[in-house]
Design a protein around this motif. Sequence first.
Motif, PDB file in Angstrom:
ATOM      1  N   LEU A 143       0.833  -1.203   0.000  1.00  0.00           N
ATOM      2  CA  LEU A 143       0.000   0.000   0.000  1.00  0.00           C
ATOM      3  C   LEU A 143       0.873   1.261   0.000  1.00  0.00           C
ATOM      4  CD1 LEU A 143      -2.862   1.253   0.192  1.00  0.00           C
ATOM      5  CD2 LEU A 143      -2.587   1.162   2.698  1.00  0.00           C
ATOM      6  N   ARG A 144       1.917   1.259   0.827  1.00  0.00           N
ATOM      7  CA  ARG A 144       2.810   2.427   0.878  1.00  0.00           C
ATOM      8  C   ARG A 144       3.519   2.633  -0.457  1.00  0.00           C
ATOM      9  NH1 ARG A 144       4.492   1.259   6.927  1.00  0.00           N
ATOM     10  NH2 ARG A 144       3.068   2.712   7.903  1.00  0.00           N
ATOM     11  N   GLU A 145       3.927   1.546  -1.077  1.00  0.00           N
ATOM     12  CA  GLU A 145       4.584   1.659  -2.385  1.00  0.00           C
ATOM     13  C   GLU A 145       3.621   2.244  -3.415  1.00  0.00           C
ATOM     14  OE1 GLU A 145       6.620  -1.222  -5.728  1.00  0.00           O
ATOM     15  OE2 GLU A 145       6.723  -1.826  -3.629  1.00  0.00           O
ATOM     16  N   TRP A 146       2.396   1.747  -3.417  1.00  0.00           N
ATOM     17  CA  TRP A 146       1.393   2.236  -4.355  1.00  0.00           C
ATOM     18  C   TRP A 146       1.085   3.713  -4.100  1.00  0.00           C
ATOM     19  CZ3 TRP A 146      -4.481   0.977  -4.316  1.00  0.00           C
ATOM     20  CH2 TRP A 146      -5.070   1.407  -5.515  1.00  0.00           C
ATOM     21  N   MET A 147       0.910   4.075  -2.836  1.00  0.00           N
ATOM     22  CA  MET A 147       0.622   5.472  -2.515  1.00  0.00           C
ATOM     23  C   MET A 147       1.800   6.375  -2.913  1.00  0.00           C
ATOM     24  SD  MET A 147      -2.451   5.897  -1.240  1.00  0.00           S
ATOM     25  CE  MET A 147      -2.974   4.757  -2.495  1.00  0.00           C
ATOM     26  N   ALA A 148       3.020   5.862  -2.751  1.00  0.00           N
ATOM     27  CA  ALA A 148       4.194   6.641  -3.167  1.00  0.00           C
ATOM     28  C   ALA A 148       4.179   6.864  -4.670  1.00  0.00           C
ATOM     29  CB  ALA A 148       5.479   5.935  -2.736  1.00  0.00           C
ATOM     30  N   LYS A 182       1.250  10.146  -2.965  1.00  0.00           N
ATOM     31  CA  LYS A 182       0.440  10.339  -1.755  1.00  0.00           C
ATOM     32  C   LYS A 182       0.960   9.500  -0.592  1.00  0.00           C
ATOM     33  CE  LYS A 182      -3.652  11.339  -4.467  1.00  0.00           C
ATOM     34  NZ  LYS A 182      -5.054  11.025  -4.723  1.00  0.00           N
ATOM     35  N   ARG A 183       2.259   9.331  -0.502  1.00  0.00           N
ATOM     36  CA  ARG A 183       2.865   8.503   0.550  1.00  0.00           C
ATOM     37  C   ARG A 183       2.494   8.990   1.945  1.00  0.00           C
ATOM     38  NH1 ARG A 183       5.641   4.531   2.353  1.00  0.00           N
ATOM     39  NH2 ARG A 183       7.557   4.678   3.535  1.00  0.00           N
ATOM     40  N   GLY A 184       2.357  10.303   2.109  1.00  0.00           N
ATOM     41  CA  GLY A 184       2.029  10.873   3.412  1.00  0.00           C
ATOM     42  C   GLY A 184       0.719  10.358   3.981  1.00  0.00           C
ATOM     43  N   ILE A 185      -0.179   9.917   3.115  1.00  0.00           N
ATOM     44  CA  ILE A 185      -1.480   9.403   3.566  1.00  0.00           C
ATOM     45  C   ILE A 185      -1.294   8.170   4.453  1.00  0.00           C
ATOM     46  CG2 ILE A 185      -3.598   8.253   2.771  1.00  0.00           C
ATOM     47  CD1 ILE A 185      -3.576  10.138   0.373  1.00  0.00           C
ATOM     48  N   VAL A 186      -0.257   7.377   4.157  1.00  0.00           N
ATOM     49  CA  VAL A 186      -0.033   6.134   4.915  1.00  0.00           C
ATOM     50  C   VAL A 186       1.306   6.182   5.660  1.00  0.00           C
ATOM     51  CG1 VAL A 186      -1.563   4.622   3.592  1.00  0.00           C
ATOM     52  CG2 VAL A 186       0.768   5.030   2.784  1.00  0.00           C
ATOM     53  N   LEU A 193      -5.578   1.425   5.605  1.00  0.00           N
ATOM     54  CA  LEU A 193      -6.420   1.148   4.437  1.00  0.00           C
ATOM     55  C   LEU A 193      -7.545   2.180   4.320  1.00  0.00           C
ATOM     56  CD1 LEU A 193      -6.561  -2.747   4.644  1.00  0.00           C
ATOM     57  CD2 LEU A 193      -5.426  -1.393   2.866  1.00  0.00           C
ATOM     58  N   TRP A 194      -8.119   2.554   5.445  1.00  0.00           N
ATOM     59  CA  TRP A 194      -9.179   3.563   5.451  1.00  0.00           C
ATOM     60  C   TRP A 194      -8.645   4.902   4.950  1.00  0.00           C
ATOM     61  CZ3 TRP A 194     -14.282   3.534   5.778  1.00  0.00           C
ATOM     62  CH2 TRP A 194     -14.941   4.733   5.993  1.00  0.00           C
ATOM     63  N   ALA A 195      -7.437   5.264   5.442  1.00  0.00           N
ATOM     64  CA  ALA A 195      -6.833   6.533   5.027  1.00  0.00           C
ATOM     65  C   ALA A 195      -6.568   6.560   3.525  1.00  0.00           C
ATOM     66  CB  ALA A 195      -5.533   6.772   5.801  1.00  0.00           C
ATOM     67  N   ALA A 196      -6.253   5.407   2.962  1.00  0.00           N
ATOM     68  CA  ALA A 196      -5.938   5.335   1.529  1.00  0.00           C
ATOM     69  C   ALA A 196      -7.161   5.045   0.672  1.00  0.00           C
ATOM     70  CB  ALA A 196      -4.883   4.255   1.292  1.00  0.00           C
ATOM     71  N   SER A 197      -8.297   4.774   1.304  1.00  0.00           N
ATOM     72  CA  SER A 197      -9.473   4.319   0.546  1.00  0.00           C
ATOM     73  C   SER A 197      -9.932   5.322  -0.515  1.00  0.00           C
ATOM     74  CB  SER A 197     -10.628   3.969   1.485  1.00  0.00           C
ATOM     75  OG  SER A 197     -11.087   5.125   2.165  1.00  0.00           O
ATOM     76  N   ALA A 198      -9.869   6.606  -0.219  1.00  0.00           N
ATOM     77  CA  ALA A 198     -10.293   7.610  -1.219  1.00  0.00           C
ATOM     78  C   ALA A 198      -9.391   7.536  -2.447  1.00  0.00           C
ATOM     79  CB  ALA A 198     -10.262   9.009  -0.617  1.00  0.00           C
ATOM     80  N   SER A 199      -8.093   7.387  -2.235  1.00  0.00           N
ATOM     81  CA  SER A 199      -7.165   7.266  -3.361  1.00  0.00           C
ATOM     82  C   SER A 199      -7.388   5.965  -4.119  1.00  0.00           C
ATOM     83  CB  SER A 199      -5.714   7.340  -2.870  1.00  0.00           C
ATOM     84  OG  SER A 199      -5.455   8.591  -2.288  1.00  0.00           O
ATOM     85  N   ILE A 200      -7.707   4.902  -3.399  1.00  0.00           N
ATOM     86  CA  ILE A 200      -7.982   3.614  -4.037  1.00  0.00           C
ATOM     87  C   ILE A 200      -9.228   3.721  -4.929  1.00  0.00           C
ATOM     88  CG2 ILE A 200      -8.663   1.210  -3.619  1.00  0.00           C
ATOM     89  CD1 ILE A 200      -6.883   1.364  -1.057  1.00  0.00           C
ATOM     90  N   LYS A 201     -10.279   4.341  -4.390  1.00  0.00           N
ATOM     91  CA  LYS A 201     -11.529   4.527  -5.148  1.00  0.00           C
ATOM     92  C   LYS A 201     -11.276   5.396  -6.378  1.00  0.00           C
ATOM     93  CE  LYS A 201     -14.564   4.038  -1.198  1.00  0.00           C
ATOM     94  NZ  LYS A 201     -15.376   4.737  -0.202  1.00  0.00           N
ATOM     95  N   GLU A 202     -10.466   6.429  -6.180  1.00  0.00           N
ATOM     96  CA  GLU A 202     -10.128   7.334  -7.271  1.00  0.00           C
ATOM     97  C   GLU A 202      -9.410   6.583  -8.397  1.00  0.00           C
ATOM     98  OE1 GLU A 202      -6.818  10.690  -7.393  1.00  0.00           O
ATOM     99  OE2 GLU A 202      -8.468  11.230  -6.043  1.00  0.00           O
ATOM    100  N   GLN A 203      -8.509   5.718  -8.062  1.00  0.00           N
ATOM    101  CA  GLN A 203      -7.770   4.937  -9.065  1.00  0.00           C
ATOM    102  C   GLN A 203      -8.677   3.943  -9.758  1.00  0.00           C
ATOM    103  OE1 GLN A 203      -4.522   5.291 -10.181  1.00  0.00           O
ATOM    104  NE2 GLN A 203      -4.842   7.190  -9.061  1.00  0.00           N
TER     105      GLN A 203
END
Length: 186
Positions: free
Chosen positions: A108-113, A117-121, A172-182
């Motif tokens: 998840l951190r790799e994907w957010m990076a 958006k790494r700061g999200i996680v 996962l909750w913190a990243a959920s908006a970015s996941i939905k966006e993708q």
Amino acid sequence: MPLTIPNLLTLLRVVLIPVFLASFFAPTEHRYLIAAFIFWFAAGTDILDGYLARKLNQSTKFGAFLDPVADKVMVCGALVLLSHDYQSVWVTVPAIVMISREIIISALREWMAELGKRGIVAVSIWGKIKTAAQMLAIIALLSRYNETVINIGFGLLYIATALTISSMISYLWAASASIKEQDQEI
């Protein structure tokens, strides 16, 4: 690779991994205590390298990469050893949960990076508390010092497992908006 004090401590932790594993299986009466001591020492270098990197302003990209890798390999190795040694569902299930969480959150951190958006996680206080409980549980269970220490280790293992699940859900909750966006872009 800059040879800063924090990076040298991280490299020491990497070198300690096979030493830790070998000590656990060494044909000696005190192998459990020796393995617990090596694990404790390695955990101490983790705390120290992060502190020194900030204090001495010696944070590096190499250190930021290697530090969590060294931590995860040491912890996952210890959890596998404990599962093997105790041969109990009461150790194996928490170990699987913790190892799975490490894989999921690392991915998840790799994907957010990649999304910028790494700061999200970023590591939260709950992640740090989880790590402390996890390290103490592993040390206690590795040592097999006496029944009281082992029972404290089990208690800390279950606390760490609950925090593992809780922090994973939080990330996962913190990243959920970015996941939905993708998902909407596909």
